[in-house]
Enzyme design. Structure first.
Site, PDB file in Angstrom:
ATOM      1  N   GLU A 110       0.828  -1.299   0.059  1.00 18.68           N
ATOM      2  CA  GLU A 110       0.087   0.154   0.155  1.00 18.68           C
ATOM      3  C   GLU A 110       0.875   1.311  -0.068  1.00 18.68           C
ATOM      4  O   GLU A 110       0.482   2.410  -0.559  1.00 18.68           O
ATOM      5  CB  GLU A 110      -1.091  -0.071   1.229  1.00 18.68           C
ATOM      6  N   GLU A 130      -3.063  -9.892   3.996  1.00 15.73           N
ATOM      7  CA  GLU A 130      -4.213  -9.562   4.945  1.00 15.73           C
ATOM      8  C   GLU A 130      -5.523 -10.524   4.632  1.00 15.73           C
ATOM      9  O   GLU A 130      -6.053 -11.040   5.607  1.00 15.73           O
ATOM     10  CB  GLU A 130      -4.848  -8.091   4.526  1.00 15.73           C
TER      11      GLU A 130
END
Ligand code: 1HE
Length: 256
Positions: A110, A130
């Site tokens: 990210e 994740e």
């Protein structure tokens, strides 16, 4: 300055280095706040920046040892803190080139996605663990990563734990440059030095106008483009650069 984040100037390029190799540059709250602060307060002489990580990996994402139970409101605020730090990188004062190697995973991906250019070396790999850790992206990945690789590929990465290697990562759009092992920083610096020579208004338009134009309805986008185009053209620097070309004093576009 947080000791896990180093800022050095190399000419007019700011070098921002994550310095937490024993924890694979995992991002805790202090590091996120330090990133935001650093990009908010870059020295005024900085015209471009390189973001890189010390050790064997660029960044292992969220520091999982800090993952605590938060209620929905606290969770929102935590995620929004990441957003504001990465927003400051994407929409800050200067273009940012990420130098990637080793793990670029979870929040590390990210973070890389919030930079303007990504240079990856052969050791780079990309993942979104994740999905397998029972959580979701929270650092802007759901917005930025599909813009690089598409919703379908991101869904696959999170649902199946798929890991992309450096070659495939460049092929699908994670990195714009793929370079030999150990040379990502040098290439990123070379690009940042070149970017630093651009007219500031052109860099501003590329950072702040282009991504917004690309998201506008076409009819609005064409008008915003014309506005930005006329503003950049009206600047004395644009005229000087065009005159330099017409008088044979500026580089041609070269194809090697
Ligand atoms: C960590 C972290 C971390 C390493 N948080 N401590 N991110 C992940 O799920 C990725 C988790 N990390 C890994 O899969 C691997 O560590 C790596 C592939 C990145 C690197 O492997 P390796 O073999 O080089 O290192 P290592 O032996 O696994 O890790 C060295 C140390 O770093 C070890 O601690 P030590 O005290 O035992 O030495 C690890 O525990 C520690 N470490 N990664 C905490 N991430 C805004 S939402 C974003 C959500 C996410 O980012 S979720 C994805 C989190």
């Amino acid at each position: 300055m947080n000791s896990d984040l180093q800022l050095d100037m190399q000419g007019d390029v700011a070098i921002v280095r994550i310095n937490r190799a024993p924890k694979r540059n995992a991002l805790n709250d202090e590091l996120i706040l330090a990133l935001r602060h650093t990009f908010e307060t870059l020295p005024t002489e900085a015209k471009a920046a390189v973001l890189c990580g010390n050790g064997e990996h660029f960044c292992a994402g969220l520091d999982l040892s800090e993952l605590q139970s938060r209620d929905a409101g606290q969770g929102m605020q935590h995620s929004r803190m990441w957003h504001s730090a990465f927003h400051q990188i994407q929409f800050g004062p200067v273009p940012v080139v990420a130098a990637l190697h080793g793990a670029v995973v979870g929040g590390g991906l990210e973070l890389a996605a919030s930079c303007h250019i990504r240079v990856a070396d052969d050791t780079t790999f990309y993942a979104l663990p994740e999905g397998t850790r029972g959580i979701f992206v929270g650092g802007g990945g759901a917005v930025r990563i599909p813009k690089l690789i598409g919703v379908a590929r991101m869904t696959d990465m999170m649902m199946t734990g798929r890991v992309y290697n450096a070659v495939d990562g460049e092929r699908i759009g994670f990195a714009q440059y793929l370079v030999p092992t150990g040379t990502a920083f040098d290439k990123a610096l070379e690009l940042a030095q070149r970017i630093a020579t651009n007219a500031p208004l052109t860099n501003y338009a590329l950072m702040h106008a282009l991504p917004r134009i690309a998201e506008q309805a076409a009819d609005h986008g064409f008008v915003t483009e014309s506005l930005m185009s006329s503003i950049t053209q009206a600047a004395p620097e644009a005229k000087a650069r065009v005159d330099a070309f017409l008088q044979g004093r500026a580089a041609k576009v070269e194809h090697k």
